[in-house]
Design a protein around this motif. Structure first.
Motif, PDB file in Angstrom:
ATOM      1  N   ILE A 225      12.712   7.249  -4.983  1.00 29.67           N
ATOM      2  CA  ILE A 225      11.921   7.624  -3.813  1.00 29.67           C
ATOM      3  C   ILE A 225      12.700   8.663  -3.032  1.00 29.67           C
ATOM      4  CG2 ILE A 225      10.910   6.819  -1.650  1.00 29.67           C
ATOM      5  CD1 ILE A 225      10.570   4.085  -2.929  1.00 29.67           C
ATOM      6  N   LEU A 226      12.037   9.792  -2.711  1.00 28.17           N
ATOM      7  CA  LEU A 226      12.649  10.840  -1.907  1.00 28.17           C
ATOM      8  C   LEU A 226      12.193  10.681  -0.463  1.00 28.17           C
ATOM      9  CD1 LEU A 226      12.147  13.949  -4.212  1.00 28.17           C
ATOM     10  CD2 LEU A 226      14.209  12.589  -3.912  1.00 28.17           C
ATOM     11  N   PHE A 227      13.145  10.835   0.455  1.00 19.89           N
ATOM     12  CA  PHE A 227      12.841  10.712   1.878  1.00 19.89           C
ATOM     13  C   PHE A 227      13.163  12.029   2.572  1.00 19.89           C
ATOM     14  CE2 PHE A 227      14.492   9.813   6.191  1.00 19.89           C
ATOM     15  CZ  PHE A 227      13.315   9.378   6.775  1.00 19.89           C
ATOM     16  N   THR A 228      12.224  12.519   3.369  1.00 23.14           N
ATOM     17  CA  THR A 228      12.420  13.721   4.175  1.00 23.14           C
ATOM     18  C   THR A 228      12.254  13.319   5.629  1.00 23.14           C
ATOM     19  OG1 THR A 228      11.416  15.033   2.421  1.00 23.14           O
ATOM     20  CG2 THR A 228      11.687  16.090   4.562  1.00 23.14           C
ATOM     21  N   GLU A 229      13.309  13.497   6.400  1.00 25.59           N
ATOM     22  CA  GLU A 229      13.273  13.097   7.812  1.00 25.59           C
ATOM     23  C   GLU A 229      12.368  14.027   8.597  1.00 25.59           C
ATOM     24  OE1 GLU A 229      16.260  12.601  11.634  1.00 25.59           O
ATOM     25  OE2 GLU A 229      16.945  13.630   9.838  1.00 25.59           O
ATOM     26  N   GLU A 230      11.621  13.442   9.529  1.00 28.71           N
ATOM     27  CA  GLU A 230      10.785  14.246  10.425  1.00 28.71           C
ATOM     28  C   GLU A 230      11.676  14.813  11.510  1.00 28.71           C
ATOM     29  OE1 GLU A 230       7.588  13.055  13.685  1.00 28.71           O
ATOM     30  OE2 GLU A 230       6.862  12.734  11.647  1.00 28.71           O
ATOM     31  N   HIS A 231      11.478  16.079  11.827  1.00 29.65           N
ATOM     32  CA  HIS A 231      12.271  16.697  12.880  1.00 29.65           C
ATOM     33  C   HIS A 231      11.712  16.279  14.222  1.00 29.65           C
ATOM     34  CE1 HIS A 231      14.639  19.008  10.134  1.00 29.65           C
ATOM     35  NE2 HIS A 231      13.557  19.450   9.548  1.00 29.65           N
TER      36      HIS A 231
ATOM     37  N   SER B 157       1.500   6.556  -7.160  1.00 28.01           N
ATOM     38  CA  SER B 157       0.418   7.435  -7.627  1.00 28.01           C
ATOM     39  C   SER B 157       0.625   8.886  -7.164  1.00 28.01           C
ATOM     40  CB  SER B 157      -0.939   6.903  -7.156  1.00 28.01           C
ATOM     41  OG  SER B 157      -0.996   6.897  -5.746  1.00 28.01           O
ATOM     42  N   ASN B 158       1.871   9.249  -6.864  1.00 25.07           N
ATOM     43  CA  ASN B 158       2.273  10.603  -6.469  1.00 25.07           C
ATOM     44  C   ASN B 158       1.607  11.096  -5.184  1.00 25.07           C
ATOM     45  OD1 ASN B 158       4.201  11.114  -8.437  1.00 25.07           O
ATOM     46  ND2 ASN B 158       2.669  11.846  -9.899  1.00 25.07           N
ATOM     47  N   LYS B 159       1.249  10.202  -4.307  1.00 31.67           N
ATOM     48  CA  LYS B 159       0.718  10.584  -2.999  1.00 31.67           C
ATOM     49  C   LYS B 159       1.836  10.424  -1.978  1.00 31.67           C
ATOM     50  CE  LYS B 159      -3.937   8.954  -3.937  1.00 31.67           C
ATOM     51  NZ  LYS B 159      -4.925   7.918  -3.581  1.00 31.67           N
ATOM     52  N   PRO B 160       2.185  11.491  -1.259  1.00 33.23           N
ATOM     53  CA  PRO B 160       3.227  11.344  -0.236  1.00 33.23           C
ATOM     54  C   PRO B 160       2.727  10.460   0.903  1.00 33.23           C
ATOM     55  CG  PRO B 160       2.366  13.585  -0.262  1.00 33.23           C
ATOM     56  CD  PRO B 160       1.703  12.855  -1.368  1.00 33.23           C
ATOM     57  N   VAL B 161       3.635   9.678   1.444  1.00 32.62           N
ATOM     58  CA  VAL B 161       3.319   8.774   2.550  1.00 32.62           C
ATOM     59  C   VAL B 161       4.017   9.289   3.796  1.00 32.62           C
ATOM     60  CG1 VAL B 161       3.514   6.431   3.430  1.00 32.62           C
ATOM     61  CG2 VAL B 161       3.069   6.810   1.006  1.00 32.62           C
ATOM     62  N   GLU B 162       3.224   9.581   4.821  1.00 34.32           N
ATOM     63  CA  GLU B 162       3.751  10.084   6.090  1.00 34.32           C
ATOM     64  C   GLU B 162       3.938   8.913   7.042  1.00 34.32           C
ATOM     65  OE1 GLU B 162       5.202  13.096   8.378  1.00 34.32           O
ATOM     66  OE2 GLU B 162       4.245  13.459   6.450  1.00 34.32           O
ATOM     67  N   LEU B 163       5.159   8.736   7.518  1.00 37.38           N
ATOM     68  CA  LEU B 163       5.465   7.736   8.539  1.00 37.38           C
ATOM     69  C   LEU B 163       5.790   8.506   9.818  1.00 37.38           C
ATOM     70  CD1 LEU B 163       7.786   5.400   6.433  1.00 37.38           C
ATOM     71  CD2 LEU B 163       5.369   5.075   6.939  1.00 37.38           C
ATOM     72  N   PRO B 164       4.796   8.677  10.719  1.00 38.17           N
ATOM     73  CA  PRO B 164       5.014   9.502  11.914  1.00 38.17           C
ATOM     74  C   PRO B 164       6.195   9.029  12.749  1.00 38.17           C
ATOM     75  CG  PRO B 164       2.703   8.900  11.680  1.00 38.17           C
ATOM     76  CD  PRO B 164       3.459   8.112  10.664  1.00 38.17           C
ATOM     77  N   GLY B 165       7.042   9.972  13.125  1.00 39.65           N
ATOM     78  CA  GLY B 165       8.217   9.659  13.912  1.00 39.65           C
ATOM     79  C   GLY B 165       9.431   9.298  13.064  1.00 39.65           C
ATOM     80  N   ILE B 166       9.209   8.989  11.799  1.00 42.36           N
ATOM     81  CA  ILE B 166      10.317   8.606  10.907  1.00 42.36           C
ATOM     82  C   ILE B 166      10.524   9.679   9.842  1.00 42.36           C
ATOM     83  CG2 ILE B 166      11.145   6.898   9.249  1.00 42.36           C
ATOM     84  CD1 ILE B 166       9.630   4.781  10.814  1.00 42.36           C
ATOM     85  N   GLY B 167       9.495   9.926   9.041  1.00 42.73           N
ATOM     86  CA  GLY B 167       9.623  10.935   7.997  1.00 42.73           C
ATOM     87  C   GLY B 167       8.565  10.776   6.932  1.00 42.73           C
TER      88      GLY B 167
ATOM     89  N   SER C 292       0.834  -1.214   0.000  1.00 41.11           N
ATOM     90  CA  SER C 292       0.000   0.000   0.000  1.00 41.11           C
ATOM     91  C   SER C 292       0.866   1.259   0.000  1.00 41.11           C
ATOM     92  CB  SER C 292      -0.955  -0.013   1.187  1.00 41.11           C
ATOM     93  OG  SER C 292      -0.244   0.142   2.395  1.00 41.11           O
ATOM     94  N   ILE C 293       1.991   1.215   0.708  1.00 40.83           N
ATOM     95  CA  ILE C 293       2.926   2.353   0.680  1.00 40.83           C
ATOM     96  C   ILE C 293       3.471   2.543  -0.726  1.00 40.83           C
ATOM     97  CG2 ILE C 293       5.179   3.178   1.483  1.00 40.83           C
ATOM     98  CD1 ILE C 293       4.609   1.915   4.171  1.00 40.83           C
TER      99      ILE C 293
END
Length: 193
Positions: free
Chosen positions: A112-118, A91-101, A84-85
């Motif tokens: 795949i681009l990854f943005t770290e959560e602060h 399909s160009n929908k960003p996936v939010e992984l809380p606590g990770i990014g 599902s991720i």
């Protein structure tokens, strides 16, 4: 499902998601900012590496225990979660992984681009403000809870040794006075007897 995955990630500092990549926690070392006179605490950073992950049997055992299902069902539900991720990213929908990014589609189809959560820095990792950049009396280590903070630096160690020597000198002054008094009494007895 995500809560158990995040709990495993926090405890083991790594997790692999099939079709996505590997996440791991790395720690940046402490840094001293000479200009502002601040010692910055070490910071945990989440790193992402795209690639095909190895099968982590320990993770599936953990997941089956956490969800109260057998290992085969745990593997199937985790694959459905990772699929599902992957579909959301495709399909160009960003996936939010809380606590990770956050994961999102890159410039190419398989990128795949990854943005770290602060994350909020824990209280024990606060920065320390120094009165000067070479401040050796900064409260860096609290060794014992005796009312005073004992600071471990070269200068303090020497000062501590001097205090011990001074205390020994002050404690035994009466021995010297007693010896001199006995010598005086002995001299008087010798002279008059």
């Amino acid at each position: 499902m995500y809560q158990e995955i995040y709990k495993y990630f926090v405890l083991n500092r790594k997790i692999s998601i099939p079709g996505i990549g590997n996440f791991s926690v790395n720690t940046d070392s402490a840094k001293l900012d000479f200009v502002t006179g601040v010692l910055h605490a070490p910071q945990p950073k989440v790193a992402f590496e795209k690639g095909q992950p190895a099968i982590d049997r320990q993770f599936f055992q953990y997941l089956s225990k956490a969800l109260n299902i057998d290992e085969k069902q745990a593997v199937q539900s985790f694959q459905a979660f990772s699929q599902s991720i992957k579909e959301n990213i495709d399909s160009n929908k960003p996936v939010e992984l809380p606590g990770i990014g956050k994961l999102q589609k890159g410039y190419s189809d398989d990128d795949i681009l990854f943005t770290e959560e602060h994350a909020v820095t824990p209280a024990y990792l606060n920065d320390i403000k120094l009165s000067s950049a070479t401040d050796s009396k900064a409260n860096l280590v609290e060794l014992y809870k005796t009312g005073d903070n004992l600071i471990i630096t070269e200068e303090t160690e020497d000062d501590r040794l001097e205090m011990i020597v001074k205390e020994k000198d002050e404690d035994y002054w009466w021995v010297y006075a007693l010896i001199l008094a006995l010598m005086g009494v002995g001299a008087l007895l010798y002279y008059y007897i």
